[in-house]
Design a protein around this motif. Structure first.
Motif, short mmCIF file in Angstrom:
data_model
loop_
_atom_site.label_atom_id
_atom_site.label_comp_id
_atom_site.label_asym_id
_atom_site.label_seq_id
_atom_site.Cartn_x
_atom_site.Cartn_y
_atom_site.Cartn_z
N GLN A 192 34.58 43.43 40.33
CA GLN A 192 33.93 43.03 41.51
C GLN A 192 33.29 43.95 42.52
OE1 GLN A 192 33.00 39.62 41.54
NE2 GLN A 192 34.02 39.72 39.35
N LEU A 193 32.18 44.01 42.75
CA LEU A 193 31.45 44.83 43.69
C LEU A 193 31.70 44.43 45.29
CD1 LEU A 193 28.38 46.17 41.83
CD2 LEU A 193 30.43 47.04 41.77
N GLY A 194 31.76 43.34 45.61
CA GLY A 194 31.63 43.01 46.92
C GLY A 194 30.16 43.22 47.59
N LYS A 195 30.07 43.58 48.78
CA LYS A 195 28.75 43.88 49.30
C LYS A 195 28.31 45.29 48.80
CE LYS A 195 26.29 43.79 53.74
NZ LYS A 195 26.51 43.55 55.23
N VAL A 196 27.29 45.45 48.34
CA VAL A 196 26.64 46.67 48.04
C VAL A 196 25.93 47.46 49.10
CG1 VAL A 196 25.39 48.05 46.37
CG2 VAL A 196 26.74 45.95 45.54
N LEU A 197 26.38 48.54 49.25
CA LEU A 197 25.56 49.36 50.43
C LEU A 197 25.17 50.76 49.80
CD1 LEU A 197 28.17 48.91 53.12
CD2 LEU A 197 26.40 47.27 52.75
N MET A 198 23.94 51.31 50.57
CA MET A 198 23.67 52.74 50.12
C MET A 198 23.75 53.38 51.48
SD MET A 198 19.63 52.16 49.24
CE MET A 198 19.66 50.43 48.90
N THR A 199 23.67 54.68 51.27
CA THR A 199 23.64 55.76 52.40
C THR A 199 22.29 56.07 52.66
OG1 THR A 199 23.89 57.46 50.81
CG2 THR A 199 26.00 56.62 52.10
N ALA A 200 21.85 56.63 53.73
CA ALA A 200 20.59 56.95 54.03
C ALA A 200 19.82 57.79 53.06
CB ALA A 200 20.30 57.60 55.35
N GLY A 201 20.60 58.76 52.46
CA GLY A 201 20.12 59.77 51.58
C GLY A 201 19.60 59.01 50.29
N ILE A 202 20.50 58.15 49.65
CA ILE A 202 20.21 57.13 48.65
C ILE A 202 19.11 56.26 48.94
CG2 ILE A 202 20.91 55.32 47.06
CD1 ILE A 202 22.42 58.02 46.32
N HIS B 179 29.26 51.05 36.39
CA HIS B 179 30.38 51.00 37.06
C HIS B 179 31.16 49.79 36.82
CE1 HIS B 179 32.77 52.09 40.84
NE2 HIS B 179 32.55 50.86 41.31
N THR B 180 30.39 48.57 37.05
CA THR B 180 31.12 47.29 36.99
C THR B 180 31.70 47.16 35.55
OG1 THR B 180 29.17 46.11 36.24
CG2 THR B 180 29.51 46.27 38.53
N SER B 181 31.34 47.73 34.48
CA SER B 181 31.89 47.57 33.18
C SER B 181 32.99 48.49 32.71
CB SER B 181 30.73 47.72 32.15
OG SER B 181 30.11 49.03 31.96
N GLY B 182 33.38 49.43 33.67
CA GLY B 182 34.35 50.30 33.51
C GLY B 182 33.97 51.67 32.89
N ASP B 183 32.79 52.13 32.54
CA ASP B 183 32.25 53.45 32.48
C ASP B 183 32.05 54.24 33.73
OD1 ASP B 183 30.64 55.41 31.75
OD2 ASP B 183 29.07 54.47 30.70
N TRP B 184 32.94 54.97 33.70
CA TRP B 184 33.01 55.61 35.10
C TRP B 184 32.21 56.94 35.04
CZ3 TRP B 184 35.10 51.95 37.18
CH2 TRP B 184 36.15 51.11 36.55
N GLY B 185 31.54 57.16 34.35
CA GLY B 185 30.70 58.31 34.26
C GLY B 185 31.03 59.89 34.20
N THR C 44 33.90 51.70 45.14
CA THR C 44 34.24 50.34 45.50
C THR C 44 35.72 50.62 46.23
OG1 THR C 44 33.41 49.41 43.53
CG2 THR C 44 34.91 48.15 44.51
N GLU C 45 35.84 49.72 47.48
CA GLU C 45 37.09 49.93 48.02
C GLU C 45 37.93 49.26 47.48
OE1 GLU C 45 37.35 51.96 50.83
OE2 GLU C 45 35.30 52.42 50.62
N TRP C 46 39.41 49.43 48.03
CA TRP C 46 40.50 48.74 47.14
C TRP C 46 40.46 47.28 47.28
CZ3 TRP C 46 43.80 45.37 49.65
CH2 TRP C 46 43.67 45.40 51.21
N ASP C 47 39.86 46.76 48.19
CA ASP C 47 40.01 45.12 48.44
C ASP C 47 38.75 44.56 47.80
OD1 ASP C 47 38.12 45.68 50.13
OD2 ASP C 47 38.95 44.73 51.68
N ARG C 48 38.02 45.45 47.19
CA ARG C 48 36.65 45.16 46.21
C ARG C 48 35.65 44.33 47.17
NH1 ARG C 48 39.52 48.28 43.99
NH2 ARG C 48 40.54 47.73 41.93
N SER C 49 35.90 44.49 48.45
CA SER C 49 34.70 43.76 49.50
C SER C 49 33.63 44.49 49.82
CB SER C 49 35.52 43.80 50.86
OG SER C 49 35.67 44.93 51.48
#
Length: 91
Positions: free
Chosen positions: A5-15, A35-41, A76-81
């Motif tokens: 679970q991703l929660g709210k998806v944010l991006m930095t200014a660079g992205i 990322h959501t499917s467990g392919d960590w790149g 993704t943060e620990w609480d998935r928020s």
């Protein structure tokens, strides 16, 4: 594996400065799916295992992917928020 679970998806200014480019936008979206499917790149086996364990222990998860504008991280943060897409230099 259950999808992360991703929660709210944010991006930095660079992205955000490149996100309107069709190729980069597609890469970021594809990498979020990975990322959501467990392919960590592009992580070491040790870091991939740490992410696998973090799924069960409510810990932060970091993935790394190569894009047309260099490496990006997805965290993704620990609480998935919240999940943030960023360049490593913005960490």
């Amino acid at each position: 594996m259950k999808n992360l679970q991703l929660g709210k998806v944010l991006m930095t200014a660079g992205i955000a400065s490149y996100i309107d480019e069709a190729n980069f936008h597609k890469e970021v979206m594809d990498d979020l799916k990975r990322h959501t499917s467990g392919d960590w790149g592009c992580l070491s086996e040790e870091d991939k295992l740490a992410n696998d364990n973090a799924l069960n222990n409510n810990e932060r998860i970091l993935s790394a992917y190569d894009t047309c504008h260099g490496s990006i991280w997805i965290i993704t943060e620990w609480d998935r928020s919240v999940t943030t897409v960023l360049f490593p230099s913005e960490y």
